[in-house]
Design a protein around this motif. Structure first.
Motif, PDB file in Angstrom:
ATOM      1  N   VAL A  22     -35.294  -7.885 -17.569  1.00  0.00           N
ATOM      2  CA  VAL A  22     -35.310  -7.559 -16.225  1.00  0.00           C
ATOM      3  C   VAL A  22     -35.580  -6.337 -14.901  1.00  0.00           C
ATOM      4  O   VAL A  22     -36.241  -6.371 -14.339  1.00  0.00           O
ATOM      5  N   ALA A  23     -34.719  -5.106 -15.428  1.00  0.00           N
ATOM      6  CA  ALA A  23     -34.980  -3.895 -15.049  1.00  0.00           C
ATOM      7  C   ALA A  23     -36.142  -3.519 -14.859  1.00  0.00           C
ATOM      8  O   ALA A  23     -36.675  -3.420 -13.831  1.00  0.00           O
ATOM      9  N   PRO A  24     -36.979  -2.703 -15.967  1.00  0.00           N
ATOM     10  CA  PRO A  24     -38.695  -2.716 -15.688  1.00  0.00           C
ATOM     11  C   PRO A  24     -39.266  -4.168 -14.991  1.00  0.00           C
ATOM     12  O   PRO A  24     -40.144  -3.695 -14.017  1.00  0.00           O
ATOM     13  N   ALA A  25     -38.940  -5.635 -15.368  1.00  0.00           N
ATOM     14  CA  ALA A  25     -39.514  -6.178 -14.364  1.00  0.00           C
ATOM     15  C   ALA A  25     -39.202  -5.949 -13.137  1.00  0.00           C
ATOM     16  O   ALA A  25     -40.477  -6.264 -12.656  1.00  0.00           O
ATOM     17  N   ILE A  26     -38.537  -6.500 -12.519  1.00  0.00           N
ATOM     18  CA  ILE A  26     -38.152  -5.610 -11.144  1.00  0.00           C
ATOM     19  C   ILE A  26     -38.448  -4.173 -10.873  1.00  0.00           C
ATOM     20  O   ILE A  26     -39.408  -4.337  -9.349  1.00  0.00           O
ATOM     21  N   LEU A  27     -38.662  -3.682 -10.958  1.00  0.00           N
ATOM     22  CA  LEU A  27     -39.146  -2.098 -11.203  1.00  0.00           C
ATOM     23  C   LEU A  27     -40.073  -1.547 -11.438  1.00  0.00           C
ATOM     24  O   LEU A  27     -40.665  -0.233 -10.339  1.00  0.00           O
ATOM     25  N   GLY A  28     -40.516  -1.970 -12.332  1.00  0.00           N
ATOM     26  CA  GLY A  28     -42.463  -1.800 -12.900  1.00  0.00           C
ATOM     27  C   GLY A  28     -41.845  -0.312 -13.693  1.00  0.00           C
ATOM     28  O   GLY A  28     -40.074  -0.193 -13.315  1.00  0.00           O
ATOM     29  N   GLY A  29     -42.953  -0.006 -13.535  1.00  0.00           N
ATOM     30  CA  GLY A  29     -42.998   1.441 -14.525  1.00  0.00           C
ATOM     31  C   GLY A  29     -41.912   1.443 -15.766  1.00  0.00           C
ATOM     32  O   GLY A  29     -41.952   0.175 -16.979  1.00  0.00           O
ATOM     33  N   LEU A  30     -41.165   2.943 -15.935  1.00  0.00           N
ATOM     34  CA  LEU A  30     -40.243   2.973 -17.289  1.00  0.00           C
ATOM     35  C   LEU A  30     -39.254   2.944 -16.800  1.00  0.00           C
ATOM     36  O   LEU A  30     -39.271   3.887 -16.051  1.00  0.00           O
ATOM     37  N   VAL A  72     -48.623   0.214 -18.347  1.00  0.00           N
ATOM     38  CA  VAL A  72     -47.407  -0.164 -17.680  1.00  0.00           C
ATOM     39  C   VAL A  72     -48.275  -0.624 -15.992  1.00  0.00           C
ATOM     40  O   VAL A  72     -49.077   0.332 -14.931  1.00  0.00           O
ATOM     41  N   GLY A  73     -47.584  -0.555 -15.549  1.00  0.00           N
ATOM     42  CA  GLY A  73     -47.381  -1.484 -14.361  1.00  0.00           C
ATOM     43  C   GLY A  73     -46.607  -2.000 -13.239  1.00  0.00           C
ATOM     44  O   GLY A  73     -45.641  -1.299 -13.595  1.00  0.00           O
ATOM     45  N   PRO A  74     -47.019  -2.577 -11.868  1.00  0.00           N
ATOM     46  CA  PRO A  74     -45.327  -2.572 -11.273  1.00  0.00           C
ATOM     47  C   PRO A  74     -45.202  -3.330 -11.533  1.00  0.00           C
ATOM     48  O   PRO A  74     -45.251  -4.235 -11.869  1.00  0.00           O
ATOM     49  N   GLY A  75     -43.649  -3.429 -10.760  1.00  0.00           N
ATOM     50  CA  GLY A  75     -42.378  -5.127 -11.147  1.00  0.00           C
ATOM     51  C   GLY A  75     -42.868  -6.301  -9.988  1.00  0.00           C
ATOM     52  O   GLY A  75     -43.971  -6.510  -9.881  1.00  0.00           O
ATOM     53  N   ALA A  76     -42.112  -6.637 -10.408  1.00  0.00           N
ATOM     54  CA  ALA A  76     -42.330  -8.368  -9.435  1.00  0.00           C
ATOM     55  C   ALA A  76     -42.369  -8.147  -7.933  1.00  0.00           C
ATOM     56  O   ALA A  76     -41.726  -7.406  -7.406  1.00  0.00           O
ATOM     57  N   ARG A  77     -43.410  -8.770  -7.326  1.00  0.00           N
ATOM     58  CA  ARG A  77     -43.254  -8.750  -6.141  1.00  0.00           C
ATOM     59  C   ARG A  77     -44.134 -10.147  -5.657  1.00  0.00           C
ATOM     60  O   ARG A  77     -44.610 -11.011  -6.139  1.00  0.00           O
ATOM     61  N   VAL A  78     -43.567 -10.923  -4.342  1.00  0.00           N
ATOM     62  CA  VAL A  78     -44.083 -11.387  -3.813  1.00  0.00           C
ATOM     63  C   VAL A  78     -46.133 -11.975  -3.638  1.00  0.00           C
ATOM     64  O   VAL A  78     -46.637 -10.329  -3.346  1.00  0.00           O
ATOM     65  N   VAL A  79     -46.513 -12.873  -4.069  1.00  0.00           N
ATOM     66  CA  VAL A  79     -48.029 -12.065  -4.243  1.00  0.00           C
ATOM     67  C   VAL A  79     -48.909 -13.453  -2.968  1.00  0.00           C
ATOM     68  O   VAL A  79     -49.955 -12.920  -2.764  1.00  0.00           O
ATOM     69  N   SER A  80     -48.122 -14.371  -2.945  1.00  0.00           N
ATOM     70  CA  SER A  80     -48.477 -15.194  -1.667  1.00  0.00           C
ATOM     71  C   SER A  80     -46.944 -15.668  -0.731  1.00  0.00           C
ATOM     72  O   SER A  80     -46.386 -16.788  -1.249  1.00  0.00           O
ATOM     73  N   ALA A  81     -47.408 -15.192   0.645  1.00  0.00           N
ATOM     74  CA  ALA A  81     -46.481 -16.498   1.380  1.00  0.00           C
ATOM     75  C   ALA A  81     -46.997 -16.736   2.591  1.00  0.00           C
ATOM     76  O   ALA A  81     -48.364 -15.882   2.792  1.00  0.00           O
ATOM     77  N   PRO A  82     -46.421 -18.235   3.550  1.00  0.00           N
ATOM     78  CA  PRO A  82     -47.469 -18.340   5.019  1.00  0.00           C
ATOM     79  C   PRO A  82     -47.481 -17.405   5.370  1.00  0.00           C
ATOM     80  O   PRO A  82     -46.203 -16.426   5.755  1.00  0.00           O
TER      81      PRO A  82
END
Lengths: 315, 315
Positions: free
Chosen positions: B145-153, B303-313
């Motif tokens: 979960v730490a890399p999934a939130i922060l992205g990267g290593l 390696v990619g970025p972490g969790a993010r909002v992808v669609s918001a009203p």
């Protein structure tokens, strides 16, 4: 025939382990160290002619003295026909945890290398010097000799084959180093360690060494302090050093970045971001160890360069 | 009253352990992941309305689904009166060792955080998401979960209190990631580990994680490969994955920087310095695991970025 000229080399004291880097991390101090003079001789082999500064405690026999054994190893691999004479001047106390035997071995191989004109690389010098450690401590651990040769802060990620990696040195890293008057034998300090460690300890040790390397690369002393926690050697060895736990607590209370045992001990060091803060920590160490009945001596130091030739004859 | 608008978040697959970083190191992949939609509700608490892409395997109950548990934890600490509805779309296979449950938890907390307008920092999001991991794997390990939130290593030097450190990502780091068709339960992969480890293993693991962090800071893939040797988890877990040892040997033979198990497995990844080399390694992995009777699927990633909002009203 005139005797061959002496070449003199110096090797610094070293602080090994540095918290989570048990057996794989060390640094060279700028200040004290051992000095060895070497000259080529016509008779093959190594002869240690004189040792001074050791109060007569070190053996002269070339198969028992760490400096002579290290040079024997050097000759075996790189100059099997050569002869070398050595004189060792101890600047470091024995059994202090400051890499005293390693400094002798490193000064000796650097002096011998120069006297023979071999110009060997650091890895060869470390390989030879660590054989000197084998007679001094019963094991050829390179965590003192690697920083004593290379200077700076050194990680040893692999022993077979030997790999050494120079790490960045923080800009403002000051050490208060104190050697209580209570020698600890390296063999005893090693024998007291548990043989096995639970998985969480393995994880913590690795994660902290990772953090420590990150702290060095980012020049972040606060992070370095956070990383310098040792669950492997310090808990077992603390009991061998009267006053250590109180001294550590007092240093941390006074704002030390970290405080732990140097190598096998009893030398204890605290880290500070300035000379003034390190001087204050040295006073605390002095007071605590004196209070515990094991007054010794200490000094304030920084990270310094590795072993080097300090005087050579003019040609 | 019109229902509150949905906000959708994505969280990536993650590769944890990375050799010597057992339980304290992970990275976010750029490619696949899980998606969660969240909206506020007038009834307090968390309701998971729908899960798709899991072939009906995941529980909907909000005390048993990792996404719902993570959001419950978020509400408990940061919005105790709030209500949240969730819909989870699995993009990751279950029990693959690619942080599938962690991705669900992270997408869920990021979506819920956005829906509630909390704007919590990464550490709070990770703390909530790791509670989701507790129901999925029996322990709140944050190395997915730490890399999934922060992205990267990401290095996790401490669990209590939670500390996470973003490490530099090498310029050319390509991964061939293959998930054999032979699920491994995280609990089993953990139960098979020895409880105790000898001192040399402790030293090797720490020294290699130190070397790994140094390799990242110096952007040195060869050194990274040297560091990615795991004496703790891989030897015990290799036997749980048919074909792993042959696949690893074949990848290293073909010039892979490293090849090891992702997390608890069975996903196996190999590292290469280019997309082309990673593609070749993926073919080798495919061939070896197919040969071992556990054909699955794989892809090449970075390696990619972490969790993010992808669609918001739009407001």
């Amino acid at each position: 025939m005139a005797p061959h000229p002496w070449i003199e080399a110096f090797a610094p004291a070293t602080v090994s382990n540095l918290g989570p880097g048990f057996d794989c991390l060390g640094l060279a101090l700028r200040g004290p160290g051992d000095t060895v003079r070497a000259r080529t001789a016509d008779v093959p082999g190594v002869r240690l002619l004189r040792v001074s500064g050791d109060a007569g405690k070190l053996p002269l026999a070339s198969d028992r003295n760490t400096a002579a054994v290290a040079v024997q190893q050097l000759l075996r691999h790189h100059a099997p026909e050569a002869g070398i004479e050595l004189e060792l001047t101890k600047g470091l106390p024995l059994g202090s945890g400051l890499g005293s035997s390693g400094a002798s071995a490193c000064a000796a191989v650097v002096a011998a290398d120069a006297a023979l004109g071999l110009n060997l690389g650091a890895t060869h010098l470390i390989e030879a010097a660590r054989e000197g450690e084998r007679v001094a401590c019963g094991a050829a651990h390179p965590d003192n000799v690697a920083p004593a040769i290379l200077g700076g802060l050194v990680l040893i990620p692999s022993l077979h084959p030997l790999r050494v990696v120079a790490l960045p040195v923080p800009t403002d890293l000051w050490l208060a180093v104190y050697t209580p008057g209570h020698p600890v034998a390296t063999e005893q300090a090693r024998a007291i360690l548990p043989h096995n460690y639970p998985l969480p300890t393995v994880v913590h040790q690795a994660a902290r060494l990772g953090l420590l390397v990150h702290a060095l690369h980012t020049d972040d002393l606060a992070l370095l302090g956070e990383a310098m926690v040792d669950e492997v050697a310090e808990p077992a060895r603390a009991g061998l050093i009267p006053g250590f736990l109180a001294a550590k607590a007092a240093c941390l209370e006074a704002g030390a970045v970290a405080c732990t045992i140097s190598g096998a001990g009893p030398s204890t060091f605290a880290i500070a971001p300035s000379r003034e803060r390190a001087t204050a920590l040295l006073e605390i160490l002095e007071e605590c160890f004196t209070g515990a009945g094991v007054a010794g001596r200490g000094h304030v130091d920084t990270v310094g360069p590795g072993a080097r030739v300090v005087s050579a004859p003019l040609h």
